[in-house]
Write a protein that holds these residues in place. Structure first.
Motif, PDB file in Angstrom:
ATOM      1  N   GLU A   5       0.829  -1.202   0.000  1.00  0.00           N
ATOM      2  CA  GLU A   5       0.000   0.000   0.000  1.00  0.00           C
ATOM      3  C   GLU A   5       0.867   1.257   0.000  1.00  0.00           C
ATOM      4  OE1 GLU A   5      -3.770   1.926   2.433  1.00  0.00           O
ATOM      5  OE2 GLU A   5      -2.597   0.352   3.371  1.00  0.00           O
ATOM      6  N   ALA A   6       2.038   1.171   0.655  1.00  0.00           N
ATOM      7  CA  ALA A   6       2.947   2.313   0.724  1.00  0.00           C
ATOM      8  C   ALA A   6       3.648   2.573  -0.609  1.00  0.00           C
ATOM      9  CB  ALA A   6       3.983   2.101   1.820  1.00  0.00           C
ATOM     10  N   ASP A   7       3.867   1.525  -1.388  1.00  0.00           N
ATOM     11  CA  ASP A   7       4.565   1.658  -2.680  1.00  0.00           C
ATOM     12  C   ASP A   7       3.805   0.849  -3.735  1.00  0.00           C
ATOM     13  OD1 ASP A   7       6.492   2.335  -4.567  1.00  0.00           O
ATOM     14  OD2 ASP A   7       7.973   0.900  -3.840  1.00  0.00           O
ATOM     15  N   PRO A   8       2.618   1.328  -4.138  1.00  0.00           N
ATOM     16  CA  PRO A   8       1.742   0.530  -4.987  1.00  0.00           C
ATOM     17  C   PRO A   8       2.326   0.134  -6.343  1.00  0.00           C
ATOM     18  CG  PRO A   8       0.918   2.779  -4.798  1.00  0.00           C
ATOM     19  CD  PRO A   8       2.056   2.644  -3.848  1.00  0.00           C
ATOM     20  N   LYS A   9       3.167   0.948  -6.906  1.00  0.00           N
ATOM     21  CA  LYS A   9       3.756   0.627  -8.215  1.00  0.00           C
ATOM     22  C   LYS A   9       5.178   0.096  -8.099  1.00  0.00           C
ATOM     23  CE  LYS A   9       1.126   3.905 -10.995  1.00  0.00           C
ATOM     24  NZ  LYS A   9       1.241   5.027 -11.926  1.00  0.00           N
ATOM     25  N   GLY A  10       5.703   0.010  -6.885  1.00  0.00           N
ATOM     26  CA  GLY A  10       7.064  -0.474  -6.692  1.00  0.00           C
ATOM     27  C   GLY A  10       8.131   0.517  -7.131  1.00  0.00           C
ATOM     28  N   ILE A  31       8.223  12.103  -6.802  1.00  0.00           N
ATOM     29  CA  ILE A  31       7.019  12.789  -7.298  1.00  0.00           C
ATOM     30  C   ILE A  31       6.072  11.781  -7.941  1.00  0.00           C
ATOM     31  CG2 ILE A  31       6.117  14.486  -8.962  1.00  0.00           C
ATOM     32  CD1 ILE A  31       7.447  15.741  -6.509  1.00  0.00           C
ATOM     33  N   ASP A  32       6.610  10.886  -8.769  1.00  0.00           N
ATOM     34  CA  ASP A  32       5.779   9.847  -9.376  1.00  0.00           C
ATOM     35  C   ASP A  32       5.137   8.972  -8.298  1.00  0.00           C
ATOM     36  OD1 ASP A  32       6.397  10.741 -11.910  1.00  0.00           O
ATOM     37  OD2 ASP A  32       7.930   9.225 -12.274  1.00  0.00           O
ATOM     38  N   TRP A  33       5.931   8.645  -7.263  1.00  0.00           N
ATOM     39  CA  TRP A  33       5.404   7.836  -6.160  1.00  0.00           C
ATOM     40  C   TRP A  33       4.244   8.560  -5.475  1.00  0.00           C
ATOM     41  CZ3 TRP A  33       5.381   9.415  -1.015  1.00  0.00           C
ATOM     42  CH2 TRP A  33       4.900   8.476  -0.117  1.00  0.00           C
ATOM     43  N   ALA A  34       4.437   9.834  -5.161  1.00  0.00           N
ATOM     44  CA  ALA A  34       3.406  10.607  -4.462  1.00  0.00           C
ATOM     45  C   ALA A  34       2.119  10.667  -5.286  1.00  0.00           C
ATOM     46  CB  ALA A  34       3.916  12.005  -4.151  1.00  0.00           C
ATOM     47  N   LEU A  35       2.261  10.806  -6.577  1.00  0.00           N
ATOM     48  CA  LEU A  35       1.089  10.865  -7.444  1.00  0.00           C
ATOM     49  C   LEU A  35       0.401   9.509  -7.590  1.00  0.00           C
ATOM     50  CD1 LEU A  35       2.441  13.235 -10.225  1.00  0.00           C
ATOM     51  CD2 LEU A  35       0.759  13.778  -8.444  1.00  0.00           C
ATOM     52  N   LEU A  37      -0.088   7.350  -5.109  1.00  0.00           N
ATOM     53  CA  LEU A  37      -0.829   6.962  -3.907  1.00  0.00           C
ATOM     54  C   LEU A  37      -2.319   7.135  -4.145  1.00  0.00           C
ATOM     55  CD1 LEU A  37       1.242   8.530  -0.993  1.00  0.00           C
ATOM     56  CD2 LEU A  37       1.093   6.127  -1.628  1.00  0.00           C
ATOM     57  N   ARG A  38      -3.091   6.211  -3.595  1.00  0.00           N
ATOM     58  CA  ARG A  38      -4.540   6.323  -3.719  1.00  0.00           C
ATOM     59  C   ARG A  38      -5.038   7.567  -3.012  1.00  0.00           C
ATOM     60  NH1 ARG A  38      -7.375   1.831  -1.045  1.00  0.00           N
ATOM     61  NH2 ARG A  38      -5.891   2.524   0.459  1.00  0.00           N
ATOM     62  N   MET A  39      -6.114   8.108  -3.488  1.00  0.00           N
ATOM     63  CA  MET A  39      -6.725   9.277  -2.867  1.00  0.00           C
ATOM     64  C   MET A  39      -7.088   8.920  -1.428  1.00  0.00           C
ATOM     65  SD  MET A  39      -7.982  12.379  -3.813  1.00  0.00           S
ATOM     66  CE  MET A  39      -8.961  12.553  -5.269  1.00  0.00           C
ATOM     67  N   GLY A  40      -6.744   9.791  -0.517  1.00  0.00           N
ATOM     68  CA  GLY A  40      -7.076   9.578   0.880  1.00  0.00           C
ATOM     69  C   GLY A  40      -6.004   8.872   1.687  1.00  0.00           C
ATOM     70  N   VAL A  41      -4.975   8.330   1.034  1.00  0.00           N
ATOM     71  CA  VAL A  41      -3.889   7.666   1.761  1.00  0.00           C
ATOM     72  C   VAL A  41      -2.960   8.736   2.311  1.00  0.00           C
ATOM     73  CG1 VAL A  41      -1.870   6.165   1.534  1.00  0.00           C
ATOM     74  CG2 VAL A  41      -3.997   5.542   0.412  1.00  0.00           C
ATOM     75  N   ASP A  42      -2.704   8.680   3.620  1.00  0.00           N
ATOM     76  CA  ASP A  42      -1.812   9.628   4.271  1.00  0.00           C
ATOM     77  C   ASP A  42      -0.377   9.275   3.907  1.00  0.00           C
ATOM     78  OD1 ASP A  42      -0.546  11.449   5.887  1.00  0.00           O
ATOM     79  OD2 ASP A  42      -1.375  10.686   7.765  1.00  0.00           O
TER      80      ASP A  42
END
Length: 89
Positions: A5-10, A31-35, A37-42
């Motif tokens: 969940e923390a790194d959905p795309k690896g 930046i790609d990682w931050a984008l 993340l699912r909406m609502g994930v802290d």
């Protein structure tokens, strides 16, 4: 938080596998990682999970430095210049 969940795309995982990766490349991946993340994930617990998993033994890796910097509190805003900054209310 689970690593998946923390790194959905690896993206962060792969950054640690790239030999000679630069600071700039790690910031771009971040930046790609931050984008991704699912909406609502802290992002703060996600960052903590990534640092806990990948950080040990990689203290000087550029991605570890980027992840740690992201957890730091932002600097206090400073007064802006110009007329609006000089005017008193």
């Amino acid at each position: 938080m689970e690593l998946g969940e923390a790194d959905p795309k690896g993206l962060v995982r792969e950054s640690y596998n790239i030999d000679g990766i630069s600071d700039a490349e790690c910031r771009s991946i971040f930046i790609d990682w931050a984008l991704s993340l699912r909406m609502g994930v802290d992002s703060r617990p996600a960052l903590a999970a990534l640092i806990a998993h990948y950080g040990p033994g990689c203290d000087s890796h550029p991605m570890t430095l980027v992840l740690r910097a992201a957890l730091d509190a932002p600097p206090e805003p400073k007064r802006r210049g110009g007329r609006a900054g000089r005017m008193t209310g």
